[in-house]
Design an enzyme around this catalytic site. Structure first.
Site, PDB file in Angstrom:
ATOM      1  N   ASP A   1      91.871  36.214  49.083  1.00  0.00           N
ATOM      2  CA  ASP A   1      91.329  37.487  48.566  1.00  0.00           C
ATOM      3  C   ASP A   1      92.375  38.302  47.799  1.00  0.00           C
ATOM      4  O   ASP A   1      92.044  39.007  46.831  1.00  0.00           O
ATOM      5  CB  ASP A   1      90.682  38.334  49.675  1.00  0.00           C
ATOM      6  CG  ASP A   1      91.558  38.526  50.908  1.00  0.00           C
ATOM      7  OD1 ASP A   1      92.670  37.940  50.968  1.00  0.00           O
ATOM      8  OD2 ASP A   1      91.134  39.242  51.832  1.00  0.00           O
TER       9      ASP A   1
ATOM     10  N   LYS B   1      92.324  37.072  62.243  1.00  0.00           N
ATOM     11  CA  LYS B   1      91.241  38.057  62.323  1.00  0.00           C
ATOM     12  C   LYS B   1      90.127  37.682  63.312  1.00  0.00           C
ATOM     13  O   LYS B   1      88.956  37.968  63.076  1.00  0.00           O
ATOM     14  CB  LYS B   1      90.635  38.277  60.929  1.00  0.00           C
ATOM     15  CG  LYS B   1      91.635  38.847  59.914  1.00  0.00           C
ATOM     16  CD  LYS B   1      91.056  38.995  58.526  1.00  0.00           C
ATOM     17  CE  LYS B   1      91.054  37.709  57.763  1.00  0.00           C
ATOM     18  NZ  LYS B   1      90.902  37.882  56.299  1.00  0.00           N
TER      19      LYS B   1
END
Ligand code: BGC
Length: 426
Positions: free
Chosen positions: A188, A152
């Site tokens: 997550d 990311k």
């Protein structure tokens, strides 16, 4: 009138046969990953199982996975109930995500310090902190793990190969924060699964479709062949699949061009076809072949355009003008809407195929109910995503697909880390 390039958007369609092929390939990679063989799926053991729902106490969670991160304090009340929580949001700047580990963790520790000052005045009690760190981390226990690679767009130096919990602990001490124990580390997806399963016993898949994408599920420990001997036993352990790196996929010329121009060519191939970091870029590559758009085509434009039901596609026109087109015609606007629809539909169908593969691995005949907890901006903002996923699961499972419930698990990742800290505390 200038002649417009003819573009074959059918390359983005995935027929049922393609979905079935993807399911099989995904399952095969899962199997290899669990055995520790070469696979695009890392299948990371997390040393944690789903909660019972009876965990209780006060916990802090640090939820870090993108440029915005959050610190939460929450009370677990048992019986699947979570009490009032306090929450603060912080933003990482470019200098934090491209600088050194000291700068990065130092800033995070500063934020934890301000959170504690603001929310826990007068309390010297030590509190367990669950750390959600949403990158591929090879865990050694529930509270330790080293970063395998950044994704990311993060490029902090000095973190790959090092224990991220140690780095955080060290930074906290350096800033004089001595009353928190970093007692759990979670991805997550794991936080999302754990948070939902705190109150929903059928929940057995956690998925993120946001800036990045990934999923996790509980696996029977006996099937995790690569687990070191000491960790073996009966029962289940949640596996962080790191599905963003899945690469047994048919790519279009646009996918290949996007990958080549990316920071990490050859890596995170599924992520580049599904997640918010890349979807806009991909649609932009297709649009640029026919329209004179300049600059970045943002992922967030796509949901606005797909949902544009105005008579003259006025919202689409406004966006095209933002990207440098002076007077887009109706054809251009329709084409743009179609590209956005087709690119996001493929993303949803690929996500559904991977979800179907996980469900088939756990429950071949779909004999039980399953809740799939999904969070992430792409899933949340694209109204078509859920519909496309459900339709694709129906293709894969027929009528039995009604046993699969897809739920939006908003902000689960932070809550889940707090619950994992509670599970770890025993
Ligand atoms: C990371 C995963 C994470 C996902 C969603 C990916 O880029 O590798 O660990 O779960 O993004 O945040």
């Amino acid at each position: 009138m200038t002649k417009k390039n003819k573009i074959d958007l059918d390359v983005f369609l995935i027929p049922k046969s393609g979905i079935d092929k993807t399911i099989k390939a995904f399952q095969s990679e899962m199997g290899k990953g669990l055995k520790g063989k070469d696979s695009s799926l890392k299948m990371i053991p997390t040393y944690v199982s789903r909660p019972t729902g009876n965990e209780k106490g006060d916990f802090i969670a640090l939820d870090l996975g993108g440029t915005n991160f959050r610190i939460l304090q929450l009370e677990l009340k048992g019986q699947g109930r979570i009490g009032a929580s306090k929450i603060m949001k912080f933003a990482l700047k470019k200098k934090h995500i491209t600088g050194s580990a000291d700068v990065f963790f130092g800033f995070i520790a500063d934020c934890v310090k301000s959170f504690l000052k603001e929310n826990r005045t007068g309390s010297n009690r030590r509190t367990a902190l669950g750390f959600t760190f949403s990158f591929p981390v090879k865990q050694k226990s529930v509270s330790s793990g080293s970063l395998v690679c950044w994704t990311k767009g993060f490029k902090v130096r000095g973190v790959i190969g090092n224990d991220v919990v140690e780095l955080l602990r060290h930074a906290l001490l350096k800033k004089g924060v001595t009353n928190v124990d970093v007692s759990a580390l979670a991805n997550d997806t794991v936080g999302t699964l754990v948070a939902r399963s705190y109150s929903d016993r059928n929940c057995d898949i956690g998925v993120i479709i946001g800036t990045g994408t990934n999923a996790c599920y509980p696996e029977c420990i006996k099937n995790i062949v690569k687990l070191p001997g000491h960790a073996k036993g009966s029962g289940e352990m949640i596996i962080n699949i790191e599905w963003g790196n899945f690469n047994k996929l048919g790519l279009t010329s646009y996918d290949i061009a996007l990958d080549k121009a990316s920071d990490n060519p050859g890596k995170q191939i599924l992520e580049k076809m599904v997640s918010g970091m890349y979807l806009g870029r991909l649609a932009g590559l297709v649009l640029k072949e026919r329209l004179k758009i300049k600059g970045e085509f943002k992922s967030e434009y796509m949901s606005v355009i797909e949902g544009d039901n105005t008579k003259n596609l006025a919202r689409t026109e406004a966006i095209l003008k933002k990207t440098g087109m002076t007077s887009p015609g109706m054809d251009d606007k329709k084409f743009t809407k179609n590209v956005c629809r087709i690119v996001s539909r493929r993303a949803a169908r690929l996500s559904a195929a991977c979800i179907a593969a996980i469900i088939k691995k756990m429950d071949l005949d779909l004999s039980r109910k399953h809740t799939v907890a999904i969070d992430g901006s792409v899933y949340e903002k694209h109204r078509t995503f859920k519909v496309d996923i459900i339709a694709c699961l129906k293709d894969a499972f027929g009528r039995k697909s009604s046993r699969i419930k897809i739920v939006l698990a908003k902000d689960g990742s932070g809550k889940g880390a707090a619950i994992i800290a509670a599970v770890a505390a025993g």
